[in-house]
Design an enzyme around this catalytic site. Sequence first.
Site, short mmCIF file in Angstrom:
data_model
loop_
_atom_site.label_atom_id
_atom_site.label_comp_id
_atom_site.label_asym_id
_atom_site.label_seq_id
_atom_site.Cartn_x
_atom_site.Cartn_y
_atom_site.Cartn_z
NE ARG A 1 3.06 -79.57 54.28
CZ ARG A 1 2.10 -78.78 53.82
NH1 ARG A 1 1.28 -79.22 52.91
NH2 ARG A 1 1.97 -77.53 54.23
CB THR A 2 5.41 -81.26 60.74
OG1 THR A 2 6.09 -80.77 59.58
CG2 THR A 2 6.41 -81.92 61.67
NE ARG B 1 6.95 -76.94 62.33
CZ ARG B 1 6.54 -77.09 61.08
NH1 ARG B 1 5.64 -76.27 60.58
NH2 ARG B 1 7.01 -78.06 60.33
CE LYS C 1 -1.86 -69.61 82.22
NZ LYS C 1 -2.13 -70.87 82.90
CG HIS D 1 11.40 -79.64 59.27
ND1 HIS D 1 10.93 -80.72 60.00
CD2 HIS D 1 10.32 -79.11 58.64
CE1 HIS D 1 9.62 -80.82 59.82
NE2 HIS D 1 9.23 -79.85 59.01
N1 CP Z 1 6.88 -79.30 55.27
C1 CP Z 1 6.35 -78.90 56.46
O1 CP Z 1 7.02 -78.84 57.50
O2 CP Z 1 5.02 -78.58 56.38
P1 CP Z 1 4.15 -78.01 57.58
O3 CP Z 1 4.71 -76.63 57.92
O4 CP Z 1 2.76 -77.95 57.06
O5 CP Z 1 4.31 -78.93 58.75
#
Ligand code: CP
Length: 303
Positions: free
Chosen positions: A50-51, A101, A80, A129
């Site tokens: 999703r993100t 991320r 590396k 998040h």
């Molecule tokens: N909710 C969420 O962060 O989903 P993903 O890990 O698929 O990005």
Amino acid sequence: MKLNHLVESQQLSVEIILSLFKRADEFRDSADKPLTGKILAALFYEPSTRTRLSFESAMMKLGGNVISTENAKEFSSAVKGESLIDTTRIISAYADIIVIRHFETGAAKQAAAVSPVPIINGGDGSGQHPTQALLDLYTIRKETGRLDNLTIAMVGDLKNGRTVRSLCYLLGKFKNIKIIFVSPENLSIKDDIKDYLMRHDVQYEEQTDLNKCLPLADIVYMTRIQKEQMTAGEYNKAAGIYKIAEENFKLLKSSARLLHPLPHVEEINLPLKTEQTDERVAYFRQAENGLYARMALLAYLLE
Ligand code: CP
């Protein structure tokens, strides 16, 4: 004050949140391309559906372009030995904005400290998040019509779940919020969040009986046990304790909404028909809302 980066939810004032929601609503029906010529870099050291894809889609819908590393841990020069700081400095010369991320708490903050372009935290270890919290709150407002006067049950892995942490920080900005935390004993919410809620006059309680809490909640926010964040022993102690299935889903109020940041695994086990027809199941609409909330955030940071 305008934000340069978004690394934690606390940065978002009520004024910014409401203006982002207004913009997100506008983007639903708009073909405007305010970010034509801009480039988003998606730097993902952990898996995501999703993100990453909603940020990429958001940037393209706004007229921009995307460069992406979907598995930076394996396919970037991190292999590396390149540091996140050097990687960020390099990518900031190629892109106008970077979504990161990372598996380490604090990674986005480190990147923001050296980046001349905006950094968005797309999830950092068991830290935060913030864009998930933004879309969760946007969904809560769309589904209930309000951001004050809410009882929210947060269920599952509250210790490692970064979405719960970020959402608590946002909820602390609104009035008459009550949070009921329901978690396995070894995965309870951490003290820093409890301290924050106390300081912001948010009532909270910790409960163990999910079925007793379900009829009280306006929002039930289920979360997955984060297997990847714990030992096998810890996981076995916690897995399968809290579930929403047909027999307890019916305990929810008719006006309540079931949210989940997704992906869900065994903690939600509802028939497809219920997911498709019962308006209390809101987690697919929630994921879709992420697209518009992220469009609004990209436009805010880049315009
Ligand atoms: N909710 C969420 O962060 O989903 P993903 O890990 O698929 O990005």
